[in-house]
Design a protein around this motif. Structure first.
Motif, mmCIF file in Angstrom:
data_model
loop_
_atom_site.group_PDB
_atom_site.id
_atom_site.type_symbol
_atom_site.label_atom_id
_atom_site.label_comp_id
_atom_site.label_asym_id
_atom_site.label_seq_id
_atom_site.Cartn_x
_atom_site.Cartn_y
_atom_site.Cartn_z
ATOM 1 N N SER A 318 47.698 44.885 32.423
ATOM 2 C CA SER A 318 48.726 45.168 33.421
ATOM 3 C C SER A 318 48.940 44.012 34.385
ATOM 4 O O SER A 318 47.995 43.335 34.797
ATOM 5 C CB SER A 318 48.329 46.421 34.201
ATOM 6 N N ALA A 319 50.207 43.836 34.799
ATOM 7 C CA ALA A 319 50.535 42.786 35.767
ATOM 8 C C ALA A 319 50.047 43.127 37.162
ATOM 9 O O ALA A 319 49.877 42.228 37.994
ATOM 10 C CB ALA A 319 52.044 42.563 35.787
ATOM 11 N N GLY A 355 46.930 40.619 41.113
ATOM 12 C CA GLY A 355 46.458 40.406 42.475
ATOM 13 C C GLY A 355 46.920 39.116 43.102
ATOM 14 O O GLY A 355 46.445 38.745 44.185
ATOM 15 N N ASN A 356 47.863 38.416 42.472
ATOM 16 C CA ASN A 356 48.330 37.126 42.991
ATOM 17 C C ASN A 356 49.826 37.181 43.269
ATOM 18 O O ASN A 356 50.638 37.232 42.339
ATOM 19 C CB ASN A 356 48.051 36.007 41.978
ATOM 20 N N ALA A 357 50.192 37.193 44.514
ATOM 21 C CA ALA A 357 51.605 37.113 44.903
ATOM 22 C C ALA A 357 51.950 35.714 45.400
ATOM 23 O O ALA A 357 53.094 35.443 45.740
ATOM 24 C CB ALA A 357 51.926 38.139 45.979
ATOM 25 N N ALA A 369 47.957 44.640 43.682
ATOM 26 C CA ALA A 369 46.537 44.409 43.426
ATOM 27 C C ALA A 369 46.200 44.354 41.937
ATOM 28 O O ALA A 369 46.944 44.856 41.090
ATOM 29 C CB ALA A 369 45.717 45.506 44.098
ATOM 30 N N ASP A 370 45.061 43.755 41.658
ATOM 31 C CA ASP A 370 44.513 43.698 40.302
ATOM 32 C C ASP A 370 44.003 45.089 39.937
ATOM 33 O O ASP A 370 43.075 45.607 40.580
ATOM 34 C CB ASP A 370 43.374 42.678 40.266
ATOM 35 N N PRO A 371 44.560 45.732 38.898
ATOM 36 C CA PRO A 371 44.121 47.091 38.550
ATOM 37 C C PRO A 371 42.645 47.182 38.177
ATOM 38 O O PRO A 371 42.015 48.223 38.391
ATOM 39 C CB PRO A 371 45.007 47.455 37.353
ATOM 40 N N ASP A 372 42.083 46.106 37.625
ATOM 41 C CA ASP A 372 40.691 46.141 37.162
ATOM 42 C C ASP A 372 39.704 46.353 38.307
ATOM 43 O O ASP A 372 38.599 46.863 38.089
ATOM 44 C CB ASP A 372 40.336 44.850 36.427
ATOM 45 N N VAL A 373 40.080 45.963 39.521
ATOM 46 C CA VAL A 373 39.156 46.076 40.659
ATOM 47 C C VAL A 373 39.700 46.999 41.751
ATOM 48 O O VAL A 373 39.152 47.057 42.843
ATOM 49 C CB VAL A 373 38.848 44.681 41.254
ATOM 50 N N PHE A 374 40.771 47.712 41.453
ATOM 51 C CA PHE A 374 41.368 48.617 42.440
ATOM 52 C C PHE A 374 40.421 49.791 42.677
ATOM 53 O O PHE A 374 39.846 50.346 41.734
ATOM 54 C CB PHE A 374 42.711 49.133 41.920
#
Length: 423
Positions: A318-319, A355-357, A369-374
């Motif tokens: 996911s983006a 997680g990078n805007a 946000a990065d879904p992996d660490v949400f």
């Protein structure tokens, strides 16, 4: 012909039209080759008869090219006529069916006990009408696309057009359940794979990502078919939703959240309709899971900010969690009970977006946000491909959707909760 009269099979007319089109293309290629055959006057030797022989050859090739052109034109006329006839029969069928439906009560069967399910013979609901109406739209689109293909010269456009034609033909030949359809631009489409009926317990809502368009939709529909086929009890259905305008190109348009912002409200409303169909045809006890792949993950995430009515969300490569979503507090109270999962293969370039805007979120760039660490998200491994090789790098971005891979198995487990889903 039957005792009652002639029986017309529009799918067969489509098939013969396709054969005529293929023959026309083959002859057109031969015509082009013949037109390119040019010989100098000295080609037959430097003798007095050489120029005359060259002229005779040129005349023969010209006559042959003319005959081939005549056959090409005739075949394309036949193709157009057959396709138009098939579309006409389907349109007439839909009109007659609509007349009969108008004579029926609005809901002749108990809402929770329709044995035919969505789109079945006994179903007269909104989605059944949409499926019938979209068959006519697909048939008309097939006619238009075949005519468009005949005029194309760009190789990439020809390939996309042929892919569309193949999709349309398959939809019509196999009575696929098309819930949304618009052939304009890159195309918009949504398909129900499987059946929503008594006994259904798992329904997936899959949203693809960057580069999605009508010409590659069948690759994502194939994922839906594999997930439905994997359930031996027949309790699983999947809707593949591409009813929006998707970014084309991961670098040029992928970072732009505008596409997700436009699609998210539509996805939310579609999920509401889906909940209604589930309640009408399958009753209670059905789990609805939204699965977002790549840019589709960011779209699902933004749909959550609108109150997306699902039980589970799975982010696949996911983006992001959605533009402006950086913590659970950025989601409405309606999403508090949603289970969330995420998986990202090692070194998939999508990590550059997660997680990078880049400090540009205020301009509409970035996907939260990065879904992996949400917080609250269960991170899942992608593991190995079906051949046993580890999933990683650029190719893993789409390879995670392949049946037989560990990642596909985790998608299936989240969708069906058929066993533990281990990180």
């Amino acid at each position: 012909m039957t005792a009652a009269g002639y029986r017309v099979a529009p799918a067969r007319l489509d098939a013969v039209a396709g054969e005529s089109g293929s023959r026309a293309e083959a002859l057109a290629s031969a015509q082009s080759a013949v037109a390119g055959e040019k010989l100098p006057a000295a080609a037959f030797g430097r003798v007095s008869e050489s120029a005359a022989a060259a002229k005779t050859f040129e005349k023969t090739m010209t006559e042959l090219g003319g005959k081939l052109g005549s056959h090409v034109s005739r075949l394309r006329t036949i193709q157009s006529g057959l396709t138009a006839s098939a579309a006409g029969y389907r349109r007439a069928d839909a009109q007659v069916a609509a007349m009969y439906r108008a004579l029926l009560p609005e809901d002749p069967l108990p809402r929770a006990g329709n044995p035919a399910g969505v789109g079945g013979a006994a179903d007269t609901g909104a989605w059944a009408r949409a499926i019938a109406g979209n068959r006519v739209k697909v048939a008309d689109a097939l006619t238009a696309e075949r005519a468009r293909l005949a005029a194309l010269t760009d190789a990439e456009e020809i390939a996309r057009s042929r892919a569309r034609i193949k999709l349309y033909e398959d939809i019509l030949a196999n009575d696929r359940q098309i819930l949304r359809f618009d052939a304009g631009g890159n195309g918009r489409i949504a398909e129900l794979v499987g059946h929503i009926e008594p006994g259904t317990r798992n329904v997936g809502l899959f949203v693809p990502g960057v580069n999605t368009q009508m010409s590659n939709f069948d690759a994502y529909a194939g994922l839906g078919r594999s997930l439905v086929a994997a359930d031996p009890a027949g309790r699983t259905a999947v809707v593949v939703w591409a009813d929006g305008v998707f970014p084309q190109g991961p670098v040029a348009q992928g970072p732009d959240a505008g596409y997700a912002r436009a699609m998210a409200p539509d996805l939310k409303h579609f999920a509401d309709d889906l909940r209604g169909e589930i309640a009408s045809h399958a009753g209670s006890g059905v789990t609805l899971t939204a699965i977002g792949h790549s840019y589709g993950g960011a779209t699902v995430g933004l749909a959550e900010t609108h109150g997306l009515d699902v039980d589970r969300v799975l982010h696949v490569e996911s983006a992001g969690m959605g533009h402006g979503v950086w913590s659970p507090s950025d989601l409405p109270a309606s999403q508090a009970g949603v289970q969330r999962f995420s998986m990202t293969a090692p070194l998939d370039p999508i990590v550059l977006a997660q997680g990078n805007a880049w400090g540009l979120e205020w301009t509409g760039i970035g996907h939260g946000a990065d879904p992996d660490v949400f917080p609250g998200v269960t991170e899942l491994g992608t593991g190995d491909d079906a051949d046993g090789s580890p999933l990683w790098g650029v190719s893993s971005h789409n390879d995670v959707l392949k049946p037989g891979s560990d990642s596909w198995t985790n998608i299936y487990r989240v969708l069906t909760a058929g066993g533990s889903v281990a990180p």
